[in-house]
Write an enzyme that holds these catalytic residues in place. Sequence first.
Site, PDB file in Angstrom:
ATOM      1  N   ASP A   1       0.743  -1.247  -0.057  1.00 26.03           N
ATOM      2  CA  ASP A   1      -0.028   0.136   0.208  1.00 26.03           C
ATOM      3  C   ASP A   1       0.920   1.163   0.034  1.00 26.03           C
ATOM      4  O   ASP A   1       2.128   1.057   0.311  1.00 26.03           O
ATOM      5  CB  ASP A   1      -0.816   0.038   1.326  1.00 26.03           C
ATOM      6  CG  ASP A   1       0.000  -0.090   2.620  1.00 26.03           C
ATOM      7  OD1 ASP A   1       0.372  -1.013   2.851  1.00 26.03           O
ATOM      8  OD2 ASP A   1       0.435   0.965   3.041  1.00 26.03           O
TER       9      ASP A   1
ATOM     10  N   ASP B   1       0.429   3.632   2.297  1.00 31.79           N
ATOM     11  CA  ASP B   1       0.103   4.209   3.617  1.00 31.79           C
ATOM     12  C   ASP B   1      -0.792   5.468   3.350  1.00 31.79           C
ATOM     13  O   ASP B   1      -1.963   5.093   2.796  1.00 31.79           O
ATOM     14  CB  ASP B   1       1.517   4.878   4.271  1.00 31.79           C
ATOM     15  CG  ASP B   1       1.403   4.911   5.671  1.00 31.79           C
ATOM     16  OD1 ASP B   1       0.919   3.860   6.384  1.00 31.79           O
ATOM     17  OD2 ASP B   1       2.039   6.032   6.276  1.00 31.79           O
TER      18      ASP B   1
HETATM   19  N1  LIG Z   1       1.307   1.261   5.798  1.00 31.23           N
HETATM   20  C1  LIG Z   1       1.917   0.400   6.527  1.00 31.23           C
HETATM   21  N2  LIG Z   1       2.126   0.960   7.662  1.00 31.23           N
HETATM   22  C2  LIG Z   1       2.750   0.271   8.696  1.00 31.23           C
HETATM   23  N3  LIG Z   1       2.938  -1.222   8.610  1.00 31.23           N
HETATM   24  C3  LIG Z   1       2.415  -1.721   7.178  1.00 31.23           C
HETATM   25  N4  LIG Z   1       2.645  -3.008   6.875  1.00 31.23           N
HETATM   26  C4  LIG Z   1       2.013  -2.873   5.491  1.00 31.23           C
HETATM   27  N5  LIG Z   1       1.607  -1.781   5.346  1.00 31.23           N
HETATM   28  C5  LIG Z   1       1.773  -0.768   6.718  1.00 31.23           C
END
Ligand SMILES: Nc1ncnc2[nH]cnc12
Length: 289
Positions: A209, A211
């Site tokens: 992703d 974030d």
């Molecule tokens: N955006 C994110 N923040 C923290 N840990 C994660 N693991 C996978 N995506 C994450």
Amino acid sequence: MSEWTIGIIGGSGLYELDALEDAQWIAVDTPWGPPSDELLVGRLHGHKFVFLPRHGRGHRIPPGDLNVRANLDALKRAGCTDIVAISAIGSLREELPPGRFVVVDQFIDRTVGRASSFFGPGLVAHVSMADPVCPRLAETLAGAAEAAGAAVTRGGTYLAMEGPQFSSRAESELYRQWGCDVIGMTAMPEAKLAREAELPYALVGMVTDYDCWRVGDKPVEVAEIIAQLMANAVTARAMVELFAKALPADREASPIDTVLDQALITAPDARDPEMLAKLDAVCRRVTGR
Ligand SMILES: Nc1ncnc2[nH]cnc12
Ligand SMILES: CSC[C@H]1O[C@H](OP(=O)(O)O)[C@H](O)[C@@H]1O
């Protein structure tokens, strides 16, 4: 020259490793308490592999409650010579889209309140974390990930956050300004404890992703991560097989195998016998106890 025994720490979405031959789940007890799960011990392309699902089968343990000392101690006790960590990560960079594999080479530790050392009163050690990743493992993994069909980025800074909540937009932007490339909740203190246990360590992060820093984007949610994880896990399994195939028959010594020669500072006659007993797996090589 000696044999490899590769410890694989499987992250979110990677809870077993079907490819292992003659595989058996074995319970390992440690002076630090129980590890996240039993260890799956088997062979791959002639090398011994020991697999540990970081959060336990069924993903039972959140990042802040992982008994990371027990996990690393159990892997060391099982004879591991090297550790390959596999993790789901969020991306802090436009050019690292979901699906990309990032073989990180630096960490920033923003975790709080986690037990982050095997050492303590009665047995003090200070290991270097300047170069926290083993370059030999990292390069072999990057090649294996490419051979498995992944788009791979070599190098990158992983921000280890406490979680379990995801970051605020302000935090996510701050970490970008700090020069971080990816974010997760588990690489610390794992990388520190691997170094203290004289285990060369490398981490392959699989981007799930963006974030929450991208203006106008919906912030990350677990459902989005799980969908991407499924696809990443297929490539990760292929990467592990190709990594095993690429390992040379003999393991040449690494400088990380002997870091405690320089790191232990407590004089032999001032060492606490209880600590020495507790650290039997971690530092028997250097303390002789
Ligand atoms: N955006 C994110 N923040 C923290 N840990 C994660 N693991 C996978 N995506 C994450
Ligand atoms: C399932 S999203 C958040 C979770 O995923 C990552 O775990 P791991 O590194 O074990 O793959 C991240 O660090 C969080 O723990």
